[in-house]
Enzyme design. Structure first.
Site, PDB file in Angstrom:
ATOM      1  N   ASP A  64       2.323   1.939   3.330  1.00 53.27           N
ATOM      2  CA  ASP A  64       3.295   0.996   3.890  1.00 53.27           C
ATOM      3  C   ASP A  64       4.703   1.459   3.578  1.00 53.27           C
ATOM      4  OD1 ASP A  64       1.057  -0.613   4.349  1.00 53.27           O
ATOM      5  OD2 ASP A  64       1.395  -1.805   2.544  1.00 53.27           O
ATOM      6  N   HIS A  78       0.879  -1.168   0.000  1.00 58.68           N
ATOM      7  CA  HIS A  78       0.000   0.000   0.000  1.00 58.68           C
ATOM      8  C   HIS A  78       0.917   1.218   0.000  1.00 58.68           C
ATOM      9  CE1 HIS A  78      -2.390  -3.026   2.254  1.00 58.68           C
ATOM     10  NE2 HIS A  78      -3.448  -2.474   1.691  1.00 58.68           N
TER      11      HIS A  78
HETATM   12  C1  XLS Z   1      -7.774  -6.798   3.970  1.00 58.00           C
HETATM   13  C2  XLS Z   1      -7.184  -7.010   2.660  1.00 58.00           C
HETATM   14  C3  XLS Z   1      -6.011  -6.097   2.325  1.00 58.00           C
HETATM   15  C4  XLS Z   1      -5.763  -6.090   0.846  1.00 58.00           C
HETATM   16  C5  XLS Z   1      -4.933  -4.962   0.363  1.00 58.00           C
HETATM   17  O1  XLS Z   1      -8.523  -7.606   4.473  1.00 58.00           O
HETATM   18  O2  XLS Z   1      -6.835  -8.348   2.533  1.00 58.00           O
HETATM   19  O3  XLS Z   1      -4.894  -6.501   3.023  1.00 58.00           O
HETATM   20  O4  XLS Z   1      -5.179  -7.263   0.424  1.00 58.00           O
HETATM   21  O5  XLS Z   1      -5.509  -3.731   0.601  1.00 58.00           O
END
Ligand code: XLS
Ligand code: NI
Ligand code: NI
Length: 443
Positions: free
Chosen positions: A111, A108
């Site tokens: 991140d 993200h």
């Molecule tokens: C949350 C999601 C998230 C996505 C990316 O439950 O799995 O981690 O994979 O935004």
């Protein structure tokens, strides 16, 4: 295989490059099944899977939960300057991936670097850390499987991002996605993900669902058009999830997402990124979700983890269940893999797993279990009666009137005539237990 990449400081000192040592090895820091070069069905394990590290769980998540703060102390998170901290984190990321033999990561925007106090500041910071990222990627084979924007953590998104009832928030989300797309493209990202964080509702009483979905489609079209114009060739993935954080998420499951993509003419550019724990929350098996996606030519990528069958929340544990993974790999092999994606470990070590080595154990386990399941599934496909039995079950459509029916050549009156002559069909067993035993035999 590529060498270990260490930055200014070595973060995982006790760990050398993880090697394949085979199932007899007692070394907890070695692969027992994942042998990147081993060919399965004519393709190396490495290229089947394209394993990826999730930046958020692996480097950012310190184990906080609703009942207490984080428990994990990360040595790459100590610098006070946000850019330095982000660089340290990226050094740790590359060290970890190179030691693990992971050639991909997913991230993200937030991140990579803390977003700071303003939109402009976040943009500047992203430029800096992606410059550093490009530098880190030079001369090795670590790549971006997909990037995404976090449109759910910041309080401004409490009513949703692209589906927010306020245009000002939708516009902000769009601007953030532009930057996240730019960052992904800059780092050579192969795909881009939209997980609908808070795109859903808590109460239908204050929500116009149709309008919000129209807006979401508008938003996705804009993002796609922008990226395509910039020359982005990869796929966009929608990641289904039925609930959490919203009571109801619009991207409920694979079938719901496909319906949305078809309705708004997005099927060519968008595929699905399926997550195991999300399938569980939707009361589906993962193999069901994979089959639904594959049948629509939309099996894009996987977020690998597992849920908990006793607790109804997203526990994001590393995968361990070989029987389930084998069933998943049967679908995977039958449909010949992913459209553009790979296997991203969207999974975290438990709150009380506080050693840095635990992150290695977790990924080793995940990769080994997938590898083992792939070998088993391949064995089943090639050496057992699995395919023959399934084919035989539908054999009445391979000949005579059954074949004509499948080809659309019959009318309802033809079925009438056929049945008048044929009468009561002979009873045919589904033989479920036979199929189940077959899987166990090969495990
Ligand atoms: C949350 C999601 C998230 C996505 C990316 O439950 O799995 O981690 O994979 O935004
Ligand atoms: Ni999830
Ligand atoms: Ni996910």
């Amino acid at each position: 295989m590529s060498k270990v990449i260490i930055g200014e400081k070595e973060y995982f000192k006790g760990v050398k490059k993880i090697q394949f040592e085979g199932r007899k090895s007692d070394n907890p820091l070695a692969f027992k099944w994942y042998d990147p070069k081993r060919k399965v069905g004519g393709k190396s394990m490495k290229s089947h899977f394209k394993f990826a590290m999730a930046y958020w769980h692996t480097l950012c998540n310190t184990g906080e939960d609703p009942f207490g703060p984080g428990t994990k102390v990360y040595p790459w998170a100590t610098a006070t300057d946000p850019v330095q901290q982000a660089k340290d984190k990226m050094d740790a990321a590359f060290e970890f991936m190179s030691k693990m033999g992971l050639e991909y990561f997913c991230f993200h925007d937030v991140d990579l670097i803390d977003e700071g106090d303003s939109f402009k500041e976040f943009g500047k910071r992203l430029d800096k850390i992606t410059d550093y990222g490009l530098q880190k990627m030079k001369g090795n084979n670590i790549k971006v499987l997909w990037g995404t924007a976090n449109l759910f953590s910041n309080p401004r998104y409490m009513n949703g991002a692209a589906t927010n009832p306020d245009f000002n928030v939708v516009a902000y989300a769009g601007a953030q996605v532009k930057n996240a797309l730019d960052a992904t493209i800059k780092l050579g990202g192969e795909n881009y993900v939209f997980w609908g964080g808070r795109e859903g509702y808590m109460s239908l009483l204050n929500t116009k669902m149709g309008k919000e979905l129209d807006n979401l489609a508008q938003f996705l079209h804009m993002a796609k058009d922008y990226a395509r114009k910039r020359g982005f060739k990869g796929y966009f993935f929608i990641e289904p999830k039925p609930m959490e954080p919203s009571k109801h998420q619009y991207d409920f499951d694979a079938a719901t997402c496909l319906n949305f993509l078809r309705q708004y003419d997005l099927m060519d550019d968008f595929k699905l990124n399926l997550e195991v724990n999300h399938a569980t929350l939707a009361q589906h098996t993962m193999q069901h979700e994979m089959q639904v996606a594959a049948d629509a030519n939309a099996l894009g990528s996987l977020d690998a983890n597992r849920g908990d069958y006793q607790n109804g929340w997203d526990t994001d544990q590393f995968p361990v269940d070989l029987y389930e993974l084998t069933e998943m790999m049967l679908v995977f092999l039958e449909v010949k893999g992913f459209k553009g994606g790979g296997i991203n470990f969207d999974a975290k070590t438990r709150r009380n797993s506080t050693d840095l080595e635990d992150i290695f154990y977790a990924h080793i386990g995940g990769m080994d279990n997938f590898a083992r399941a792939l070998v088993i599934a391949d064995d089943i496909m090639r050496n057992s009666d699995y395919k023959k039995l399934r084919k035989a079950r539908y054999s009445t459509f391979d000949r005579g009137q059954g074949k004509q029916f499948a080809q659309g050549k019959l009318k309802l009156t033809d079925l009438y005539k056929y049945t008048q002559k044929n009468g009561e069909p002979k009873q045919t067993s589904g033989r479920q237990e036979l199929f189940e035993n077959l899987i166990n035999q090969y495990i």
